[in-house]
Design an enzyme around this catalytic site. Structure first.
Site, short mmCIF file in Angstrom:
data_model
loop_
_atom_site.label_atom_id
_atom_site.label_comp_id
_atom_site.label_asym_id
_atom_site.label_seq_id
_atom_site.Cartn_x
_atom_site.Cartn_y
_atom_site.Cartn_z
N ARG A 218 -48.93 -16.24 62.25
CA ARG A 218 -48.95 -15.06 61.36
C ARG A 218 -49.07 -15.45 59.89
NH1 ARG A 218 -46.53 -10.48 64.14
NH2 ARG A 218 -46.84 -10.94 66.33
N ARG B 100 -48.87 -8.97 56.74
CA ARG B 100 -48.36 -7.98 55.78
C ARG B 100 -47.52 -8.53 54.65
NH1 ARG B 100 -46.09 -3.95 60.26
NH2 ARG B 100 -45.83 -5.99 61.22
N ARG C 211 -56.28 -4.34 54.57
CA ARG C 211 -55.83 -3.49 55.69
C ARG C 211 -55.98 -2.02 55.33
NH1 ARG C 211 -52.62 -0.63 58.92
NH2 ARG C 211 -50.82 -1.64 59.87
N ASP D 180 -55.33 -9.66 67.84
CA ASP D 180 -54.02 -9.43 68.44
C ASP D 180 -54.08 -9.78 69.92
OD1 ASP D 180 -51.32 -8.04 67.64
OD2 ASP D 180 -51.77 -7.39 69.67
N TYR E 237 -46.59 -6.19 78.51
CA TYR E 237 -46.98 -5.01 77.72
C TYR E 237 -47.81 -4.03 78.53
CZ TYR E 237 -44.91 -6.99 73.63
OH TYR E 237 -44.00 -7.49 72.75
O1 CP3 Z 1 -50.51 -15.96 64.41
C1 CP3 Z 1 -51.33 -15.03 64.36
O2 CP3 Z 1 -51.58 -14.40 63.34
C2 CP3 Z 1 -52.11 -14.77 65.61
C3 CP3 Z 1 -52.40 -13.37 65.89
C4 CP3 Z 1 -51.30 -12.54 66.48
C5 CP3 Z 1 -50.88 -11.30 65.95
N1 CP3 Z 1 -49.92 -10.80 66.77
C6 CP3 Z 1 -51.43 -10.66 64.73
C7 CP3 Z 1 -50.76 -9.44 64.27
C8 CP3 Z 1 -50.54 -12.79 67.63
C9 CP3 Z 1 -50.54 -13.99 68.54
C10 CP3 Z 1 -49.67 -11.68 67.81
C11 CP3 Z 1 -48.68 -11.58 68.91
C12 CP3 Z 1 -48.30 -10.26 69.36
N2 CP3 Z 1 -48.87 -9.06 69.02
C13 CP3 Z 1 -47.26 -9.98 70.25
C14 CP3 Z 1 -46.41 -10.99 70.96
C15 CP3 Z 1 -45.03 -11.08 70.39
C16 CP3 Z 1 -44.96 -11.86 69.12
O3 CP3 Z 1 -44.45 -11.28 68.15
O4 CP3 Z 1 -45.32 -13.03 69.11
C17 CP3 Z 1 -47.19 -8.61 70.40
C18 CP3 Z 1 -46.21 -7.81 71.21
C19 CP3 Z 1 -48.21 -8.04 69.63
C20 CP3 Z 1 -48.51 -6.59 69.50
C21 CP3 Z 1 -48.26 -6.23 68.11
N3 CP3 Z 1 -49.21 -6.41 67.14
C22 CP3 Z 1 -47.09 -5.69 67.49
C23 CP3 Z 1 -45.80 -5.34 68.20
C24 CP3 Z 1 -47.37 -5.54 66.14
C25 CP3 Z 1 -46.50 -4.97 65.05
C26 CP3 Z 1 -46.81 -3.48 64.95
C27 CP3 Z 1 -46.06 -2.76 63.87
O5 CP3 Z 1 -46.52 -1.61 63.58
O6 CP3 Z 1 -45.08 -3.26 63.33
C28 CP3 Z 1 -48.70 -6.00 65.93
C29 CP3 Z 1 -49.43 -6.04 64.67
C30 CP3 Z 1 -49.87 -7.38 64.24
N4 CP3 Z 1 -50.42 -8.36 65.02
C31 CP3 Z 1 -49.85 -7.84 62.91
C32 CP3 Z 1 -50.43 -9.13 62.91
C33 CP3 Z 1 -50.70 -10.02 61.73
C34 CP3 Z 1 -49.34 -7.02 61.74
C35 CP3 Z 1 -50.52 -6.46 61.04
C36 CP3 Z 1 -50.40 -5.10 60.43
O7 CP3 Z 1 -49.61 -4.24 60.85
O8 CP3 Z 1 -51.22 -4.88 59.51
#
Ligand code: CP3
Length: 320
Positions: A5, A9, A18, A55, A131
């Protein structure tokens, strides 16, 4: 050195892009903007690699399940809880979603300085299935029950995700990814024979499948939270490197294993001094020749970008 990550954000320049993209998913499927946010952290910090911006839920989305990210509530995903629902899912490689992600990979590679690596990724079958069963909720109880009961549809879902993940990672490699990581963020849910069956075996099958098509492609397996199981992951997964959670003592792994991790993301909230002390402790514990510096999980929302800079500087100082 790279960070899970590292794009996200906590960076103001990410938030600006975004906003322009609309929703999180619009950003994931917009190659120009997704490439831009993939590269943003490399402009700020002296990192060695970029991680594709996408994602783990892109795979179920590409298979045809409806997906939405409700602001502040996390993902809402269509469910799979039977063989019939599983049979309706489509292969990912021909999908719009995966084509767009692969365009992001190609575009990022063309824009990234040649000495910086581009890492692709997918979610692991257990984490993604949890999920799909739970409808986007992070409550994995229903998936765990199905795993304990060895429900035929659940076992078939895991097998299907193994195949789709091989195709998806191969497509990323064809598009220009130079290494891939498999994120099993919830691997720590399972123990004993369930860990073996639904985490370790599927991970090993994906590594073998990807390597049969891309023999030289380095694969990192990140089975978060499996503790004592990390040795077994290193022994049987066939991965080039083992990512470990914060709670894991990375000196536990045999000396011939390349280890990735495992700074506590919370240490970055505790200030630059604390974070630098933790960096020194980790770097002193493991041979730099077999260490990929990273966090034990993703950078947290609310992290001060300057704390990330302090960590990068501290790691570079340890490198000598
Ligand atoms: O390291 C990386 O950046 C790789 C990409 C990656 C993201 N999410 C980018 C992302 C990876 C591997 C994930 C994992 C992921 N995504 C999981 C596994 C659990 C974990 O935390 O490791 C899960 C459940 C998701 C699904 C997901 N995507 C969630 C629950 C969220 C948060 C949603 C929220 O509204 O709070 C996301 C969003 C997400 N995925 C962001 C990023 C950088 C945040 C981006 C944003 O909201 O603009």
């Amino acid at each position: 050195m790279w960070f899970m990550r590292q794009a996200g954000r906590y960076l103001p320049e990410y938030r600006a892009v975004r906003e322009k993209a609309g929703s999180f998913l619009d950003l994931c499927y917009n190659p120009e903007l997704a490439a831009e946010v993939t590269i943003q952290p490399l402009r700020r910090y002296d990192l060695d690699a970029a991680i594709l911006f996408a994602d783990i839920l892109v795979v179920p989305h590409a298979m045809g399940l409806p997906l939405k990210f409700a602001e502040g509530e996390g993902p809402v995903l269509g469910t799979v809880r039977s063989m019939q629902e599983l049979d309706r899912l489509k292969p990912v490689v021909e999908s719009y979603e995966v084509r767009q992600v692969c365009r992001t990979v190609a575009l990022t590679r063309s824009q990234l300085a040649p000495h910086l690596a581009l890492i692709g990724f997918c979610g692991a079958p257990w984490t993604v299935a949890s999920y799909m069963v739970g409808g986007g909720s992070s409550d994995r109880v229903m998936a765990k029950v199905a795993a304990y009961q060895r429900q035929p549809w659940f076992c078939a879902l895991i097998d299907r995700l193994v195949q789709e993940s091989i195709d998806y990672l191969s497509a990323q490699a064809d598009a220009g990814a130079q290494a891939v990581q498999i994120f099993d963020s919830w691997a720590g849910d399972l123990v004993a024979s369930e860990l073996e069956e639904f985490v370790l075996k599927p991970l090993a099958a994906i590594v073998a499948g990807v390597k049969s098509r891309h023999p030289g492609l380095p694969v990192i397996v990140f089975a978060r939270g499996i503790g004592m199981g990390q040795r077994k992951a290193a022994a049987i997964s066939g991965a080039n490197a083992i990512g470990v959670e914060t709670e894991y003592d990375l000196t536990e792994l045999p000396k011939d294993v390349v280890v990735q991790g495992n700074l506590d993301p919370v240490a970055l909230l505790a200030g630059a001094e604390v974070a630098a002390t933790e960096v020194r402790r980790i770097c002193a514990a493991v041979d730099p020749q077999r260490h990929i510096f990273n966090l034990g999980h993703g950078i947290r929302l609310g992290t001060d970008p300057s704390a990330v800079g302090a960590v990068v500087d501290a790691v570079r100082r340890c490198d000598g």
